[in-house]
Design a protein around this motif. Sequence first.
Motif, PDB file in Angstrom:
ATOM      1  N   LEU B 161      -0.754  -9.842   6.631  1.00 29.39           N
ATOM      2  CA  LEU B 161      -1.075  -8.778   5.674  1.00 29.39           C
ATOM      3  C   LEU B 161       0.211  -8.155   5.137  1.00 29.39           C
ATOM      4  O   LEU B 161       0.318  -7.841   3.954  1.00 29.39           O
ATOM      5  CB  LEU B 161      -1.914  -7.684   6.337  1.00 29.39           C
ATOM      6  CG  LEU B 161      -3.374  -8.010   6.634  1.00 29.39           C
ATOM      7  CD1 LEU B 161      -4.053  -6.794   7.240  1.00 29.39           C
ATOM      8  CD2 LEU B 161      -4.094  -8.433   5.375  1.00 29.39           C
ATOM      9  N   ALA B 164       1.786 -10.599   2.859  1.00 27.14           N
ATOM     10  CA  ALA B 164       1.025 -10.672   1.617  1.00 27.14           C
ATOM     11  C   ALA B 164       1.385  -9.502   0.707  1.00 27.14           C
ATOM     12  O   ALA B 164       1.609  -9.677  -0.492  1.00 27.14           O
ATOM     13  CB  ALA B 164      -0.471 -10.682   1.908  1.00 27.14           C
ATOM     14  N   ALA B 165       1.469  -8.304   1.293  1.00 22.54           N
ATOM     15  CA  ALA B 165       1.793  -7.129   0.485  1.00 22.54           C
ATOM     16  C   ALA B 165       3.196  -7.260  -0.106  1.00 22.54           C
ATOM     17  O   ALA B 165       3.416  -6.974  -1.281  1.00 22.54           O
ATOM     18  CB  ALA B 165       1.682  -5.872   1.333  1.00 22.54           C
ATOM     19  N   THR B 166       4.150  -7.709   0.717  1.00 23.97           N
ATOM     20  CA  THR B 166       5.519  -7.904   0.232  1.00 23.97           C
ATOM     21  C   THR B 166       5.524  -8.940  -0.880  1.00 23.97           C
ATOM     22  O   THR B 166       6.180  -8.781  -1.912  1.00 23.97           O
ATOM     23  CB  THR B 166       6.429  -8.388   1.377  1.00 23.97           C
ATOM     24  OG1 THR B 166       6.139  -7.619   2.520  1.00 23.97           O
ATOM     25  CG2 THR B 166       7.879  -8.248   1.024  1.00 23.97           C
ATOM     26  N   LEU B 168       3.293  -9.591  -2.926  1.00 28.09           N
ATOM     27  CA  LEU B 168       2.728  -9.062  -4.160  1.00 28.09           C
ATOM     28  C   LEU B 168       3.608  -7.964  -4.766  1.00 28.09           C
ATOM     29  O   LEU B 168       3.208  -7.298  -5.704  1.00 28.09           O
ATOM     30  CB  LEU B 168       1.320  -8.524  -3.901  1.00 28.09           C
ATOM     31  CG  LEU B 168       0.307  -9.605  -3.521  1.00 28.09           C
ATOM     32  CD1 LEU B 168      -0.963  -8.991  -2.979  1.00 28.09           C
ATOM     33  CD2 LEU B 168       0.001 -10.483  -4.712  1.00 28.09           C
ATOM     34  N   GLY B 169       4.774  -7.766  -4.174  1.00 24.36           N
ATOM     35  CA  GLY B 169       5.740  -6.871  -4.787  1.00 24.36           C
ATOM     36  C   GLY B 169       5.897  -5.523  -4.115  1.00 24.36           C
ATOM     37  O   GLY B 169       6.546  -4.638  -4.661  1.00 24.36           O
ATOM     38  N   ALA B 170       5.295  -5.325  -2.937  1.00 27.03           N
ATOM     39  CA  ALA B 170       5.366  -4.024  -2.292  1.00 27.03           C
ATOM     40  C   ALA B 170       6.723  -3.823  -1.616  1.00 27.03           C
ATOM     41  O   ALA B 170       7.246  -4.741  -0.991  1.00 27.03           O
ATOM     42  CB  ALA B 170       4.255  -3.881  -1.265  1.00 27.03           C
ATOM     43  N   THR B 171       7.287  -2.614  -1.756  1.00 27.17           N
ATOM     44  CA  THR B 171       8.471  -2.267  -0.990  1.00 27.17           C
ATOM     45  C   THR B 171       8.040  -1.909   0.424  1.00 27.17           C
ATOM     46  O   THR B 171       6.846  -1.792   0.694  1.00 27.17           O
ATOM     47  CB  THR B 171       9.173  -1.048  -1.607  1.00 27.17           C
ATOM     48  OG1 THR B 171       8.221   0.026  -1.595  1.00 27.17           O
ATOM     49  CG2 THR B 171       9.595  -1.300  -3.033  1.00 27.17           C
ATOM     50  N   ASN B 172       9.024  -1.712   1.320  1.00 28.49           N
ATOM     51  CA  ASN B 172       8.672  -1.399   2.705  1.00 28.49           C
ATOM     52  C   ASN B 172       7.791  -0.161   2.804  1.00 28.49           C
ATOM     53  O   ASN B 172       6.839  -0.125   3.574  1.00 28.49           O
ATOM     54  CB  ASN B 172       9.943  -1.198   3.533  1.00 28.49           C
ATOM     55  CG  ASN B 172      10.602  -2.529   3.816  1.00 28.49           C
ATOM     56  OD1 ASN B 172       9.971  -3.577   3.677  1.00 28.49           O
ATOM     57  ND2 ASN B 172      11.864  -2.496   4.194  1.00 28.49           N
ATOM     58  N   GLN B 174       5.824   1.057   0.506  1.00 28.18           N
ATOM     59  CA  GLN B 174       4.494   0.756  -0.018  1.00 28.18           C
ATOM     60  C   GLN B 174       3.668  -0.057   0.969  1.00 28.18           C
ATOM     61  O   GLN B 174       2.466   0.136   1.078  1.00 28.18           O
ATOM     62  CB  GLN B 174       4.617   0.017  -1.354  1.00 28.18           C
ATOM     63  CG  GLN B 174       4.984   0.952  -2.500  1.00 28.18           C
ATOM     64  CD  GLN B 174       5.352   0.209  -3.752  1.00 28.18           C
ATOM     65  OE1 GLN B 174       5.913  -0.880  -3.711  1.00 28.18           O
ATOM     66  NE2 GLN B 174       5.044   0.788  -4.891  1.00 28.18           N
ATOM     67  N   ARG B 178       0.256   1.600   1.902  1.00 32.16           N
ATOM     68  CA  ARG B 178      -0.910   0.980   1.286  1.00 32.16           C
ATOM     69  C   ARG B 178      -1.608  -0.038   2.165  1.00 32.16           C
ATOM     70  O   ARG B 178      -2.750  -0.418   1.915  1.00 32.16           O
ATOM     71  CB  ARG B 178      -0.508   0.293  -0.024  1.00 32.16           C
ATOM     72  CG  ARG B 178      -0.282   1.305  -1.119  1.00 32.16           C
ATOM     73  CD  ARG B 178       0.401   0.665  -2.294  1.00 32.16           C
ATOM     74  NE  ARG B 178       0.836   1.672  -3.223  1.00 32.16           N
ATOM     75  CZ  ARG B 178       0.096   2.065  -4.260  1.00 32.16           C
ATOM     76  NH1 ARG B 178      -1.068   1.529  -4.483  1.00 32.16           N
ATOM     77  NH2 ARG B 178       0.553   2.995  -5.061  1.00 32.16           N
ATOM     78  N   VAL B 179      -0.907  -0.553   3.174  1.00 33.83           N
ATOM     79  CA  VAL B 179      -1.537  -1.576   4.008  1.00 33.83           C
ATOM     80  C   VAL B 179      -1.636  -1.131   5.469  1.00 33.83           C
ATOM     81  O   VAL B 179      -2.712  -1.127   6.050  1.00 33.83           O
ATOM     82  CB  VAL B 179      -0.767  -2.918   3.913  1.00 33.83           C
ATOM     83  CG1 VAL B 179      -1.401  -3.957   4.819  1.00 33.83           C
ATOM     84  CG2 VAL B 179      -0.760  -3.400   2.475  1.00 33.83           C
ATOM     85  N   PRO B 182      -3.711   2.520   6.115  1.00 28.05           N
ATOM     86  CA  PRO B 182      -5.170   2.401   6.043  1.00 28.05           C
ATOM     87  C   PRO B 182      -5.749   1.597   7.204  1.00 28.05           C
ATOM     88  O   PRO B 182      -6.814   1.906   7.707  1.00 28.05           O
ATOM     89  CB  PRO B 182      -5.402   1.664   4.716  1.00 28.05           C
ATOM     90  CG  PRO B 182      -4.198   1.915   3.921  1.00 28.05           C
ATOM     91  CD  PRO B 182      -3.065   2.054   4.887  1.00 28.05           C
ATOM     92  N   PHE B 183      -4.990   0.593   7.635  1.00 29.07           N
ATOM     93  CA  PHE B 183      -5.519  -0.256   8.699  1.00 29.07           C
ATOM     94  C   PHE B 183      -5.547   0.460  10.043  1.00 29.07           C
ATOM     95  O   PHE B 183      -6.492   0.299  10.818  1.00 29.07           O
ATOM     96  CB  PHE B 183      -4.683  -1.540   8.816  1.00 29.07           C
ATOM     97  CG  PHE B 183      -5.342  -2.586   9.666  1.00 29.07           C
ATOM     98  CD1 PHE B 183      -6.250  -3.469   9.108  1.00 29.07           C
ATOM     99  CD2 PHE B 183      -5.073  -2.672  11.024  1.00 29.07           C
ATOM    100  CE1 PHE B 183      -6.879  -4.411   9.876  1.00 29.07           C
ATOM    101  CE2 PHE B 183      -5.702  -3.619  11.801  1.00 29.07           C
ATOM    102  CZ  PHE B 183      -6.610  -4.489  11.226  1.00 29.07           C
TER     103      PHE B 183
END
Lengths: 367, 275
Positions: B161, B164-166, B168-172, B174, B178-179, B182-183
């Motif tokens: 996960l 996957a977030a990284t 899709l362009g997520a910074t650390n 984010q 965002r991941v 919430p989890f």
Amino acid sequence: MANTIIKFSGVNKRYGDTMALKQIDFELEQGKFYTLLGPSGCGKTTILRILAGFTDASAGTIEFEGKKINDLPANKRKINTVFQDYALFPHLNVYDNVAFGLVLKKTAKKVIHEKVIEALRLVQLSGYEEREISEISGGQQQRVAIARAIVNEPEVLLLDEPLSALDAKLRTAMQVELRQLQQRLGITFVFVTHDQGEALAMSDEIFVMNAGEILQQGAPVDIYDEPINHFVADFIGESNIVKGRMLADYQVEILGHQFECADAGMRVNEPVEVVIRPEDLVLTTVDKAKLTVTVDTQVFRGDIYEIMSHDDAGNEWLIHSVRKTAVGQQVGIYFEPEDIHVMRFGESEEDFDARLESYEDDADEKV
Amino acid sequence: MKRKWFDWRNIYLWLVFLVLYAPIFYLIFYSFNAGTTMTRFSGFSWQHYAELFADTRMIEIVLDTLLIALLSSLIATIIGMLGALAIYGIKKVWLKNSILSLNNILMVSPDVIIGASFLIFFTFLGLRLGFSSVLLSHIAFSIPIVVLMVLPRLNEMNHSLIDAATDLGATNVQVLTRVIFPFITPGILTGFFMAFTYSLDDFAVTFFVTGNGFETLSVEIYARARQGISLEVNALSALMFLFSLLLIGGYYFIEQYNNSKKARRRNRMGAKLIK
């Protein structure tokens, strides 16, 4: 190559004492479907992770559109990945999963909406926007994962064994769909699999890997018809491999018999290995036979009979036949000269390609 | 199969609940006593409740206790969560295990010892005992609880996960907001509530680190019980029991409401698809 998009030069990866990748060199062209094929632990996923930016190479350079990207973090690369376990965000619904990348880029809401709807339409999931991830099937999750990756319009899409969790029928359907999707999008796909059937069915080009090395690279037909060595021949499709000796160009000796073949460019009397595919062996009567074998077992597979047999020297022969025979019976097998594929021991891919080219030119001149 | 009402398993269950709840109901029952002891019920009266509401010192202590519980669990949740993230990120197995063991030792070591060591520590630092010393010690003993609640959630999380977030362009940051957050939210909430209850009913540690001017409920009740328990405490217990009952009931109804909302939406989606 005019539109090379990715170039690996001398890439190594070391985990402690083990070399996961040894000296990997290759170039990928824009808009083609590539497959990295090999048994588990051969390093194919490591290549993918280095491409995506999750793992650093120990040595060597990785270029993307002519620029070195070794130190570019994963979130800055125009490459997206479809993960083996899909890695969908469980707290988001289908729409928000697909929109994730665009939201991070602060795209306008309206644009996001259009793109997400279009991506879901491409993977045939229109109408599923509001579903939770836990509410959809494995095949649908797979499509969401693909939609989530392609919505960002990457130059290269990496797929890490994305079909391995699906059942056989769905997998075949998805193979066709993935291939069509790739052609429609016109972007480069790099697909990792250990399933040779999948690789043959989908790819423009296959890289066969083992133990951290690329053994052979080529179009599916070439790899199937001209395997470079024992490993490739055995891994791609089923094959009968026996020892032989090259008597002269286009003449090979197997089991004491002399046969005409389609290979040349080797030393006289050079020991070689000979591959004959089971579907190229035709059952015939003993008097018309090139080889005589005794049938050990016969298994009905639906489309063919899978016949295991042995010759007098004790070599096993696997035959795929549409006609049935009887266990214990002596039968003749027949094959054409082109069905014999000769492999030299320890030949590098460059030498192999050079040799093939040299005598294929000869053959053209003769015609 | 017909469900029998009379079943040994049911009887056992009821018996266990009876034994567990009997003292509480006994306590509540006598909070309505007109007399002043728990030995004889001499008639119904609200007198002890009136006493309780007139007792501003007691009310103040209740509010202080709640404040300490809320603040300490909040701060402990933040620190514990960050600690869990740090432990999750440790690559070296031996280091990870040693830190986890250190965390667990705090969980199993007796409160008395923790309390005494805090007392020594605070006096050594020259800190005045009171609100801040209680707050600090409550934060300290709540952190391991939060870590223990959050870490399993993190370990449960599929590591891809994050990839996957990284991807899709997520910074650390984010990825975290965002991941990961919430989890692990369920773990964080459990940790928070556990820390809250631990802080509410802690006696031993608090007993050591409260100074003169500051008391929490458990320490105050202990002090009063030594002079013979007043039925005012019963009234307080009854109210607190009712309060927790309401909290649990509220939680249950919110849960039900969320579930049915989800189900309704699903039904709507289904209808749309069939059309």
